[in-house]
Design an enzyme around this catalytic site. Structure first.
Site, PDB file in Angstrom:
ATOM      1  N   GLU A 132       0.843  -1.191   0.000  1.00 19.94           N
ATOM      2  CA  GLU A 132       0.000   0.000   0.000  1.00 19.94           C
ATOM      3  C   GLU A 132       0.884   1.249   0.000  1.00 19.94           C
ATOM      4  O   GLU A 132       1.832   1.313   0.772  1.00 19.94           O
ATOM      5  CB  GLU A 132      -0.904   0.038   1.250  1.00 19.94           C
ATOM      6  CG  GLU A 132      -1.869   1.196   1.187  1.00 19.94           C
ATOM      7  CD  GLU A 132      -2.813   1.287   2.394  1.00 19.94           C
ATOM      8  OE1 GLU A 132      -2.686   0.476   3.327  1.00 19.94           O
ATOM      9  OE2 GLU A 132      -3.669   2.158   2.381  1.00 19.94           O
ATOM     10  N   GLY A 151       3.491   2.725  10.582  1.00 23.80           N
ATOM     11  CA  GLY A 151       3.280   1.956  11.800  1.00 23.80           C
ATOM     12  C   GLY A 151       3.108   0.473  11.528  1.00 23.80           C
ATOM     13  O   GLY A 151       3.798  -0.359  12.100  1.00 23.80           O
ATOM     14  N   ALA A 152       2.185   0.156  10.628  1.00 28.52           N
ATOM     15  CA  ALA A 152       1.898  -1.243  10.349  1.00 28.52           C
ATOM     16  C   ALA A 152       1.012  -1.334   9.114  1.00 28.52           C
ATOM     17  O   ALA A 152       0.541  -0.312   8.608  1.00 28.52           O
ATOM     18  CB  ALA A 152       1.196  -1.896  11.537  1.00 28.52           C
ATOM     19  N   GLU A 172      -2.102  -3.780   7.052  1.00 27.77           N
ATOM     20  CA  GLU A 172      -3.169  -4.762   7.256  1.00 27.77           C
ATOM     21  C   GLU A 172      -3.271  -5.845   6.178  1.00 27.77           C
ATOM     22  O   GLU A 172      -4.365  -6.367   5.954  1.00 27.77           O
ATOM     23  CB  GLU A 172      -4.499  -4.018   7.354  1.00 27.77           C
ATOM     24  CG  GLU A 172      -5.009  -3.388   6.029  1.00 27.77           C
ATOM     25  CD  GLU A 172      -4.635  -1.928   5.835  1.00 27.77           C
ATOM     26  OE1 GLU A 172      -3.665  -1.474   6.458  1.00 27.77           O
ATOM     27  OE2 GLU A 172      -5.308  -1.230   5.051  1.00 27.77           O
ATOM     28  N   ASN A 173      -2.176  -6.226   5.516  1.00 28.73           N
ATOM     29  CA  ASN A 173      -2.237  -7.271   4.494  1.00 28.73           C
ATOM     30  C   ASN A 173      -3.115  -8.433   4.963  1.00 28.73           C
ATOM     31  O   ASN A 173      -3.034  -8.868   6.100  1.00 28.73           O
ATOM     32  CB  ASN A 173      -0.835  -7.819   4.224  1.00 28.73           C
ATOM     33  CG  ASN A 173       0.191  -6.713   4.121  1.00 28.73           C
ATOM     34  OD1 ASN A 173       0.068  -5.855   3.270  1.00 28.73           O
ATOM     35  ND2 ASN A 173       1.152  -6.721   5.018  1.00 28.73           N
ATOM     36  N   HIS A 219      -6.073  -1.709  15.327  1.00 28.30           N
ATOM     37  CA  HIS A 219      -6.312  -1.009  14.063  1.00 28.30           C
ATOM     38  C   HIS A 219      -6.131  -1.943  12.863  1.00 28.30           C
ATOM     39  O   HIS A 219      -7.024  -2.059  12.014  1.00 28.30           O
ATOM     40  CB  HIS A 219      -5.353   0.183  13.972  1.00 28.30           C
ATOM     41  CG  HIS A 219      -5.486   0.992  12.726  1.00 28.30           C
ATOM     42  ND1 HIS A 219      -6.237   2.143  12.653  1.00 28.30           N
ATOM     43  CD2 HIS A 219      -4.968   0.815  11.483  1.00 28.30           C
ATOM     44  CE1 HIS A 219      -6.170   2.632  11.432  1.00 28.30           C
ATOM     45  NE2 HIS A 219      -5.403   1.848  10.701  1.00 28.30           N
ATOM     46  N   GLU A 220      -5.001  -2.611  12.807  1.00 30.24           N
ATOM     47  CA  GLU A 220      -4.741  -3.474  11.643  1.00 30.24           C
ATOM     48  C   GLU A 220      -5.725  -4.642  11.617  1.00 30.24           C
ATOM     49  O   GLU A 220      -6.212  -5.032  10.563  1.00 30.24           O
ATOM     50  CB  GLU A 220      -3.301  -3.985  11.643  1.00 30.24           C
ATOM     51  CG  GLU A 220      -2.225  -2.898  11.734  1.00 30.24           C
ATOM     52  CD  GLU A 220      -2.395  -1.735  10.766  1.00 30.24           C
ATOM     53  OE1 GLU A 220      -2.966  -1.935   9.673  1.00 30.24           O
ATOM     54  OE2 GLU A 220      -1.967  -0.615  11.114  1.00 30.24           O
ATOM     55  N   HIS A 246      -9.047  -3.561  10.285  1.00 25.08           N
ATOM     56  CA  HIS A 246      -9.027  -3.399   8.826  1.00 25.08           C
ATOM     57  C   HIS A 246      -9.492  -4.671   8.114  1.00 25.08           C
ATOM     58  O   HIS A 246      -9.906  -4.612   6.958  1.00 25.08           O
ATOM     59  CB  HIS A 246      -7.604  -3.100   8.345  1.00 25.08           C
ATOM     60  CG  HIS A 246      -7.281  -1.641   8.228  1.00 25.08           C
ATOM     61  ND1 HIS A 246      -8.124  -0.716   7.657  1.00 25.08           N
ATOM     62  CD2 HIS A 246      -6.165  -0.945   8.589  1.00 25.08           C
ATOM     63  CE1 HIS A 246      -7.538   0.480   7.672  1.00 25.08           C
ATOM     64  NE2 HIS A 246      -6.352   0.377   8.236  1.00 25.08           N
ATOM     65  N   GLU A 277      -9.506   4.245   6.456  1.00 23.09           N
ATOM     66  CA  GLU A 277      -8.630   4.706   7.542  1.00 23.09           C
ATOM     67  C   GLU A 277      -9.386   5.483   8.623  1.00 23.09           C
ATOM     68  O   GLU A 277      -9.188   5.253   9.812  1.00 23.09           O
ATOM     69  CB  GLU A 277      -7.463   5.530   6.989  1.00 23.09           C
ATOM     70  CG  GLU A 277      -6.493   4.723   6.102  1.00 23.09           C
ATOM     71  CD  GLU A 277      -5.912   3.506   6.792  1.00 23.09           C
ATOM     72  OE1 GLU A 277      -6.020   3.382   8.031  1.00 23.09           O
ATOM     73  OE2 GLU A 277      -5.355   2.645   6.076  1.00 23.09           O
TER      74      GLU A 277
HETATM   75  N1  ARG Z   1      -2.910   0.985   5.786  1.00 27.46           N
HETATM   76  C1  ARG Z   1      -1.861   1.205   6.737  1.00 27.46           C
HETATM   77  C2  ARG Z   1      -2.553   1.539   8.039  1.00 27.46           C
HETATM   78  O1  ARG Z   1      -2.927   2.608   8.349  1.00 27.46           O
HETATM   79  C3  ARG Z   1      -0.909   2.268   6.364  1.00 27.46           C
HETATM   80  C4  ARG Z   1      -0.088   2.008   5.168  1.00 27.46           C
HETATM   81  C5  ARG Z   1       0.555   3.210   4.679  1.00 27.46           C
HETATM   82  N2  ARG Z   1       1.554   2.940   3.730  1.00 27.46           N
HETATM   83  C6  ARG Z   1       2.102   3.867   2.961  1.00 27.46           C
HETATM   84  N3  ARG Z   1       3.047   3.521   2.184  1.00 27.46           N
HETATM   85  N4  ARG Z   1       1.722   5.091   2.947  1.00 27.46           N
HETATM   86  O2  ARG Z   1      -2.879   0.709   8.783  1.00 27.46           O
HETATM   87 ZN    ZN Z   2      -5.100   1.926   8.707  1.00 22.08          ZN
END
Ligand code: ARG
Ligand code: ZN
Length: 899
Positions: free
Chosen positions: A129, A269-270, A272-273, A305-306, A309, A328
């Site tokens: 992402e 931070g992390a 959510e794959n 959070h993850e 998701h 988000e």
């Molecule tokens: N979806 C992720 C989260 O908020 C954030 C990933 C952001 N990655 C990036 N390359 N901007 O949990």
């Molecule tokens: Zn997120």
């Protein structure tokens, strides 16, 4: 060279209005990886078909820094051309499915951007992402193309014993030459930004759980072998997350296996794959010796959070990246609610709310007032990575929170249910979500006001709400009049009125909550009322009001607005002492402090001849500190002065040195005048018994830490050595990182000579602990500046053997702690801070544009600076802008700042 520049693609603006559905669908993807740090081979076999709803056109696949070796259609060679970074295929079959096979290679070891496939500590990780998948293979890299994935990983078995990807492990075995393989099949369709793979020497903490429906799930937290003793909290947080989402929203875990993997090199931070979340180690690893209470709380919320998701983001995803807040904002709202619901005491919920609002107001409000201001659903971007912002996340969460306020907690749960009923498995928009919540609550204010409510998605800027109160003693009425406005933001000159839910109550002079009567013939509506504002100006009249009340407006911070009300000091003191709403109680104290700070800044243009904090405020702080029933955590929040950044936001012209000096003077005054109270607070809150990071004991540690900080500050001016000595002792003896770090920072921030040996001892104690060393670096770079010593210290830290610019956590711990979190040290009269900033932005941009662009934002608010800061900042920005081959990331941020 010219060709190279062209190939890397000129910056283009992407517009939401230009969205069109994909010309092809990708149904299945079979990926085979031969993992090798220098040259990884990727075979990508896809089945595609045309989207019959879109006019016939060529297939365009995105790529980035890939070496293309072969393209086959239905097994046969074919012609293709390149258009910039896109692989273009014409003459594809008109009818039915066809197979496309693409063979590429890439070089993970050289991938310092940490997007796509990269190497960290000799293991492989991915980050896709927003647009990282195109760095792995050619693909339609957009979230509305959802496919079924099967993934085969092949690698050297000794070096990479663990091979992970999304979904279920269906096959594994040995190959020749010491290699082995694993095959993973994801049972769920997903957009490519949720793809992940991990390969390396990792170990896992495992836990089997049984869900309500009796299904068994395997939870795993993968870390490096030495880190197993720091995984318990992340696992517990994951279990709590699974239970909470099922209990609160009826959303179960939809996978047999759910994995979290930690890596030290991560941009954010992390991530959510699907089924394979990849985390920055900072949000996984914790034990009492290495992590603070704040770390424990952050881990809980990021793990939540993850995990959340998995439904809000993965089961229903975004149609395009303009809809980023769909997942988000909603998921931040969900993690905030999760953390609040886990609080044992109601007062801890309020503390969490105050902390969240503090983040919003110190980070998002400035963003919304600066050059990067954008709507929660942006209309355009150059680099999507620049839009992973506090506006999309935190303001987006506030928008969802207002929906819940308007439809009620159970109404909101109904809205979520309808959202999943309608859109499960699809890629949708923010409008779709709002519509579902409204449709599930047809009689609600949200349903009635939906088009206007959605201005929160389309209009940028923080609304300002001006309120006035008029008491009519003869009529016994009290009228609150409101008018709202919203400043112009880039590209949006005029704003229409917002729907603003205002939770309010009236407090009597003695502190009692007054019953609210909106019409004389009606019974009281209780002592709190939700007023929903929709007009530029409107008012509400309360009847049977027997005394002039103090209005408590925007309780719980019911809308993300700036509230202006001309409170007297006495009224604020009443709210601080008595309001039933803890948020407004805290807010009253902040307003009083802010008022003093601003007065001092304005009154003493030549330095600190400021009056300082008045007696009544100091006494009120003493009363809070000594209060018999208030929580320690709440006290700590009240006794913490508004940050320099927040103070600066209230001013039209900012002299950061004066803001710093005034705030420090206020801190010294509080330290001095409450000396005996701080001693009492420290002594009564320091002992905790055995360590647990729960809200109650964290609050006690936080208050003891604040007290120690003030005590060392007071010792500075009085040349007392007792408290620095006690701080050093506590630093040495502490059995947990929170107390240890609090004691160390008390010494460092007060500039006491014991700071030096303490820092040295801390370093030698935690040599091997990356995350603890980050704290060691950050503490020094964020240190209170007395005579300009911080910048040279920062430059020296960057020469330290443990410094590594390529590691984002380490770069942040030094450079960001200085440039973005230490305004008093960064904004130097001699411009040396800005020179340093421009050097680091340029250097980082050659390594990791995403991190560089974040740093670039440290000068977002330069136009508000007083001279000589403003001119110097402008020079620094122009210096960065002058570099020809900046990344799109940094270019976008800098050109907006200069516009
Ligand atoms: N979806 C992720 C989260 O908020 C954030 C990933 C952001 N990655 C990036 N390359 N901007 O949990
Ligand atoms: Zn997120």
């Amino acid at each position: 060279m010219l060709q190279l520049l062209e190939a890397s693609g000129a910056a283009t603006t992407v517009r939401r209005a230009d969205y069109s559905a994909p010309a092809f669908w990708i149904d299945t993807v079979a990926l085979t990886f031969d993992l090798d740090p220098a040259k990884t081979r990727v075979l990508n076999k896809m089945t595609l078909r045309r989207n019959p709803e879109v006019p016939a056109q060529a297939l365009r696949l995105d790529g980035d820094e890939l070496n293309l070796a072969r393209v086959l259609i239905n097994g046969a060679g074919c012609s293709f051309k390149m258009d910039g970074n896109q692989l273009v295929l014409e003459n594809l079959p008109q009818e039915g499915a066809f197979e496309l096979e693409i063979f590429t290679t890439c070089a993970p070891i050289k991938n310092t951007k940490l997007m796509g496939l990269y190497v960290s500590n000799d293991s492989f990780f991915t980050q896709c992402e927003a647009e990282g998948f195109r760095r792995i293979t050619y693909f339609m890299d957009r979230p509305d193309v959802m496919a079924s994935y099967s993934v085969t990983l092949r690698a050297d078995k000794a070096k990479y014993p663990v091979l992970l990807s999304n979904g279920n492990l269906v096959e594994q075995g040995d190959l020749e030459d010491g290699r082995h393989f694993a095959r993973w099949v994801d049972p769920h369709k997903k957009p490519c930004y949720l793809f992940a793979l991990v390969a390396g020497k990792l170990v896992a903490r495992e836990q089997r759980i049984v869900a309500r429906n009796g299904k068994e799930h395997l939870l795993q937290v993968y870390v490096r072998p030495g880190d197993m003793d720091k995984t318990e909290h992340a696992m517990q947080s994951l279990i709590n997350s699974v239970i909470w989402d099922e209990a609160r929203f009826g959303l179960p875990l939809d996978l047999e296996r759910f994995m979290i993997v930690a890596t030290s090199d991560f941009n954010m931070g992390a991530m959510e794959n699907k089924g394979l979340n990849i985390f920055n180690t900072k949000y996984v690893l914790a034990n009492q010796a290495t992590a603070t209470d704040v770390d424990f709380a952050n881990i809980e919320s990021v793990v939540g959070h993850e995990y959340f998701h998995n439904w809000t983001g993965n089961r229903i995803t975004c149609r395009d990246w303009f809809q980023l807040s769909l997942k988000e904002g909603l998921t931040v709202f969900r993690d905030q609610e999760f953390s609040m619901d886990l609080c044992a005491e109601p007062s801890a919920r309020a503390v969490k709310r105050i902390e969240d609002v503090r983040v919003l107001r110190t980070a998002q409000f400035p963003e919304d007032a600066g050059p990067m201001a954008h709507p929660v659903r942006p209309d355009s971007y150059i680099e999507i990575n620049n839009f992973y912002t506090v506006t999309i996340y935190e303001k987006g969460a506030e928008v969802v929170r207002m929906m819940q306020t308007l439809v009620g907690r159970s109404g909101f749960a109904k809205g979520m249910a309808l959202y999943f009923e309608r859109f499960d498995g699809q890629a949708v928009t923010c409008d779709d979500f709002a519509q579902a919540v409204a449709d599930a609550n047809p009689d609600s204010a949200l349903a009635k006001l939906l088009p206007q409510f959605k201005r929160w998605y389309s209009q940028a800027g923080t609304p300002r709400l001006q309120a006035r109160g008029d008491y009519n003693a003869a009529e016994r009425t009290y009228t609150l009049s409101f008018s709202q406005s919203c400043p112009a933001t880039p590209g949006q000159d005029n704003k229409e009125p917002f729907v603003i839910p205002v939770q309010l109550g009236l407090v009597g002079a003695s502190g009692a909550a007054l019953p609210l009567h909106i019409q004389s013939d009606l019974a009281s509506v209780g002592d709190s009322h939700l007023l929903v504002l929709t007009q530029a100006s409107e008012s509400i009249t309360f009847e049977n009001v027997n005394e002039e009340p103090v209005p408590s407006i925007l309780r719980g911070f019911s809308a993300p607005v700036i509230l202006d009300f001309d409170y007297t000091d006495a009224q604020l003191l009443t709210l601080l002492a008595h309001d039933h709403d803890p948020f407004n109680r805290w807010e009253a104290g902040q307003r009083l402090a802010l008022r003093s700070a601003i007065q001092s800044i304005v009154d003493s243009p030549d330095g600190i001849r400021a009056k300082g904090l008045n007696h009544a405020y100091v006494e009120a702080m003493r009363a809070v500190l000594r209060h018999p029933t208030l929580d320690a955590a709440f006290k700590e929040l009240v006794l913490t002065l508004p940050s320099e950044t927040y103070i600066a936001e209230q001013l039209d012209v900012v002299d950061p040195q004066r803001v710093h000096a005034v705030r420090e003077a206020m801190r010294e005054q509080l330290a001095r005048e409450l000396l005996a109270d701080w001693e009492w607070a420290f002594e009564t809150h320091k002992a905790n018994g055995s360590y647990r990071p729960d809200t109650l004991s964290s609050g006690r540690r936080a208050l003891a830490g604040l007290a120690l900080n003030y005590l060392c500050l007071a010792a500075r001016s009085s040349e007392d050595t007792v408290w620095p000595g006690k701080a050093y002792q506590r630093f040495k003896d502490a059995d947990n990182m929170t107390d240890r770090l609090n004691a160390l920072s008390a010494l460092v921030h007060s500039g006491h000579e014991l700071a030096k040996p303490a820092l040295a001892r801390f370093h030698s104690l935690f040599k091997g602990e990356e995350l603890v060393l980050d704290k060691w670096f950050a503490l020094q770079a964020g240190c209170c500046d007395r005579g300009g010593q911080v910048l040279p210290a920062v430059r020296a830290l960057m020469k330290h053997a443990d410094f590594n610019l390529k590691n984002p956590n380490r770069a942040r711990s030094v450079i960001f702690s200085y440039c973005s979190a230490n305004p008093g040290a960064f904004h130097r009269g001699d411009a040396a801070g800005y020179v340093f900033w421009s050097e680091q932005v340029l250097e980082l941009d050659t390594i990791n544009p995403q991190v560089a662009a974040r740093l670039a934002r440290a000068l977002d608010r330069w136009k508000k600076l007083a001279e000589p800061f403003k001119t110097a900042a402008h020079e620094a920005l122009k210096r960065v802008a002058a570099k020809a081959d900046l990344s799109n990331d940094v270019r976008e941020v800098i050109s907006r700042a200069l516009a």
